[in-house]
Design a protein around this motif. Structure first.
Motif, PDB file in Angstrom:
ATOM      1  N   SER A  21       0.829  -1.214   0.000  1.00  0.00           N
ATOM      2  CA  SER A  21       0.000   0.000   0.000  1.00  0.00           C
ATOM      3  C   SER A  21       0.863   1.264   0.000  1.00  0.00           C
ATOM      4  O   SER A  21       1.887   1.333   0.672  1.00  0.00           O
ATOM      5  N   LEU A  22       0.413   2.259  -0.756  1.00  0.00           N
ATOM      6  CA  LEU A  22       1.119   3.546  -0.786  1.00  0.00           C
ATOM      7  C   LEU A  22       0.482   4.555   0.156  1.00  0.00           C
ATOM      8  O   LEU A  22       0.965   5.672   0.287  1.00  0.00           O
ATOM      9  N   LYS A  23      -0.614   4.128   0.810  1.00  0.00           N
ATOM     10  CA  LYS A  23      -1.371   5.096   1.602  1.00  0.00           C
ATOM     11  C   LYS A  23      -0.543   5.672   2.742  1.00  0.00           C
ATOM     12  O   LYS A  23      -0.520   6.893   2.931  1.00  0.00           O
ATOM     13  N   ASP A  24       0.145   4.828   3.509  1.00  0.00           N
ATOM     14  CA  ASP A  24       0.944   5.342   4.616  1.00  0.00           C
ATOM     15  C   ASP A  24       2.119   6.189   4.136  1.00  0.00           C
ATOM     16  O   ASP A  24       2.314   7.302   4.639  1.00  0.00           O
ATOM     17  N   PRO A  25       2.917   5.701   3.167  1.00  0.00           N
ATOM     18  CA  PRO A  25       4.013   6.550   2.674  1.00  0.00           C
ATOM     19  C   PRO A  25       3.536   7.906   2.158  1.00  0.00           C
ATOM     20  O   PRO A  25       4.130   8.950   2.470  1.00  0.00           O
ATOM     21  N   ALA A  26       2.438   7.917   1.394  1.00  0.00           N
ATOM     22  CA  ALA A  26       1.938   9.165   0.824  1.00  0.00           C
ATOM     23  C   ALA A  26       1.374  10.073   1.913  1.00  0.00           C
ATOM     24  O   ALA A  26       1.576  11.295   1.875  1.00  0.00           O
ATOM     25  N   SER A  27       0.695   9.478   2.897  1.00  0.00           N
ATOM     26  CA  SER A  27       0.126  10.291   3.974  1.00  0.00           C
ATOM     27  C   SER A  27       1.224  10.935   4.805  1.00  0.00           C
ATOM     28  O   SER A  27       1.136  12.115   5.164  1.00  0.00           O
ATOM     29  N   VAL A  28       2.263  10.159   5.123  1.00  0.00           N
ATOM     30  CA  VAL A  28       3.380  10.708   5.898  1.00  0.00           C
ATOM     31  C   VAL A  28       4.037  11.850   5.129  1.00  0.00           C
ATOM     32  O   VAL A  28       4.327  12.917   5.687  1.00  0.00           O
ATOM     33  N   ALA A  29       4.265  11.641   3.831  1.00  0.00           N
ATOM     34  CA  ALA A  29       4.935  12.662   3.023  1.00  0.00           C
ATOM     35  C   ALA A  29       4.096  13.932   2.970  1.00  0.00           C
ATOM     36  O   ALA A  29       4.620  15.048   3.114  1.00  0.00           O
ATOM     37  N   TYR A  30       2.784  13.787   2.775  1.00  0.00           N
ATOM     38  CA  TYR A  30       1.918  14.963   2.712  1.00  0.00           C
ATOM     39  C   TYR A  30       1.895  15.689   4.058  1.00  0.00           C
ATOM     40  O   TYR A  30       1.992  16.918   4.111  1.00  0.00           O
ATOM     41  N   GLU A  31       1.772  14.921   5.135  1.00  0.00           N
ATOM     42  CA  GLU A  31       1.753  15.521   6.479  1.00  0.00           C
ATOM     43  C   GLU A  31       3.030  16.303   6.742  1.00  0.00           C
ATOM     44  O   GLU A  31       2.995  17.420   7.256  1.00  0.00           O
ATOM     45  N   LYS A  32       4.156  15.697   6.413  1.00  0.00           N
ATOM     46  CA  LYS A  32       5.446  16.307   6.727  1.00  0.00           C
ATOM     47  C   LYS A  32       5.695  17.577   5.929  1.00  0.00           C
ATOM     48  O   LYS A  32       6.285  18.523   6.426  1.00  0.00           O
ATOM     49  N   VAL A  33       5.270  17.583   4.667  1.00  0.00           N
ATOM     50  CA  VAL A  33       5.682  18.677   3.784  1.00  0.00           C
ATOM     51  C   VAL A  33       4.585  19.718   3.551  1.00  0.00           C
ATOM     52  O   VAL A  33       4.852  20.913   3.601  1.00  0.00           O
ATOM     53  N   PHE A  34       3.360  19.253   3.277  1.00  0.00           N
ATOM     54  CA  PHE A  34       2.337  20.186   2.802  1.00  0.00           C
ATOM     55  C   PHE A  34       1.229  20.523   3.788  1.00  0.00           C
ATOM     56  O   PHE A  34       0.676  21.615   3.737  1.00  0.00           O
ATOM     57  N   ALA A  35       0.851  19.564   4.628  1.00  0.00           N
ATOM     58  CA  ALA A  35      -0.407  19.716   5.372  1.00  0.00           C
ATOM     59  C   ALA A  35      -0.526  21.064   6.074  1.00  0.00           C
ATOM     60  O   ALA A  35      -1.561  21.722   5.995  1.00  0.00           O
ATOM     61  N   ARG A  36       0.560  21.495   6.742  1.00  0.00           N
ATOM     62  CA  ARG A  36       0.428  22.732   7.526  1.00  0.00           C
ATOM     63  C   ARG A  36       0.301  23.979   6.653  1.00  0.00           C
ATOM     64  O   ARG A  36      -0.028  25.057   7.146  1.00  0.00           O
ATOM     65  N   HIS A  37       0.585  23.837   5.353  1.00  0.00           N
ATOM     66  CA  HIS A  37       0.474  24.983   4.453  1.00  0.00           C
ATOM     67  C   HIS A  37      -0.858  25.011   3.715  1.00  0.00           C
ATOM     68  O   HIS A  37      -1.131  25.951   2.969  1.00  0.00           O
ATOM     69  N   HIS A  38      -1.652  23.957   3.871  1.00  0.00           N
ATOM     70  CA  HIS A  38      -2.918  23.874   3.128  1.00  0.00           C
ATOM     71  C   HIS A  38      -4.108  24.040   4.060  1.00  0.00           C
ATOM     72  O   HIS A  38      -4.077  23.603   5.211  1.00  0.00           O
ATOM     73  N   GLY A  39      -5.147  24.632   3.543  1.00  0.00           N
ATOM     74  CA  GLY A  39      -6.374  24.811   4.303  1.00  0.00           C
ATOM     75  C   GLY A  39      -7.145  23.504   4.428  1.00  0.00           C
ATOM     76  O   GLY A  39      -6.794  22.479   3.826  1.00  0.00           O
ATOM     77  N   TRP A  40      -8.206  23.589   5.194  1.00  0.00           N
ATOM     78  CA  TRP A  40      -9.012  22.412   5.518  1.00  0.00           C
ATOM     79  C   TRP A  40      -9.503  21.696   4.268  1.00  0.00           C
ATOM     80  O   TRP A  40      -9.412  20.469   4.163  1.00  0.00           O
TER      81      TRP A  40
END
Ligand code: 1PZ
Length: 211
Positions: free
Chosen positions: A131-150
């Protein structure tokens, strides 16, 4: 179909494009300042990353549009500016660093894109299973999540359920497990100094990178 012509090796093409940039990022400038990095080769390397969107499914079409348009802006800028520093300095002079659509702002967004791919590959390399779900979720959380709105965060979270499996991704990329590992590792190693280099360009001009 869908993954490019037979015999093509997009992962290797991505990794190879970042190697000379990494060498240049790590070389010492003549003074204490960073050595110059050319806009053209940088935007060309970043454009090679775009192929991954097509391999990750329709859910990432909107991310693709945004990323590709920003890389194209940098490619266009390479006609007028030879180095990344001159591009930043123009925006500083015009007070347009943070302005929507500015080259500097697009550079910072594109930097996050290549950083997300770096973390994604790093996570794929250490994650068991298909599954790519965990790798992709971790990457998004680490890099983008705090810069994106809800709304964007919710859309990305939903898109995570529509990701292909790792086996499907590797097939589209024309790689097997072993060859993909080599190319992903190579990208992780060569992209890291390029990412740090761009962050340092912003820091040394006191522009910040958290906006
Ligand atoms: C397997 C991995 C799949 C996960 C992919 C998740 C990609 C992130 C989705 C981001 C959606 C972006 C929608 C647009 C966001 C824009 O608001 C911002 C700010 O732009 P500005 O206001 O400066 O014009 N744009 C960004 O944050 C850049 C987004 C680039 C996304 C690149 C992701 C690269 C990862 C590729 C993996 C294939």
């Amino acid at each position: 179909g869908g993954g490019g012509a037979e015999g093509e090796k997009p992962l290797r093409r991505i990794a190879e494009a970042f190697e000379p940039l990494a060498a240049s990022a790590k070389s010492k400038g003549s003074s204490s300042s960073s050595p110059p990095m050319e806009v053209g080769p940088f935007s060309e390397a970043c454009s090679r990353v775009s192929i991954l969107f097509g391999c990750l499914g329709f859910a990432f079409k909107f991310a693709e549009k945004d990323y590709v348009s920003k890389v194209e802006d940098l490619a266009e800028a390479s006609k007028s500016f030879s180095t990344l520093q001159s591009l930043l300095d123009l925006d500083i002079g015009q007070n347009t660093v943070r302005q929507g659509g500015s080259h500097s702002r697009n550079l910072l967004r594109v930097k996050r894109g290549i950083d997300m791919v770096r973390v994604l590959f790093e996570q794929i390399l250490v994650t068991e299973g298909n599954s790519l779900k965990d790798p992709a979720s971790v990457a998004y959380e680490k890099v983008f999540a705090r810069h994106h709105g809800w709304a964007i965060r919710k859309a990305v979270a939903a898109g995570m359920y529509a990701l292909p499996t790792k086996a499907q991704l590797l097939k589209k990329l024309n790689e097997d497990e072993a060859s993909a590992k080599i190319q992903m590792q190579s990208y992780v190693v060569s992209s890291a100094p390029v990412i740090l280099y761009i962050e340092e360009l912003f820091h040394s001009r006191e522009l910040g990178i958290d906006w």
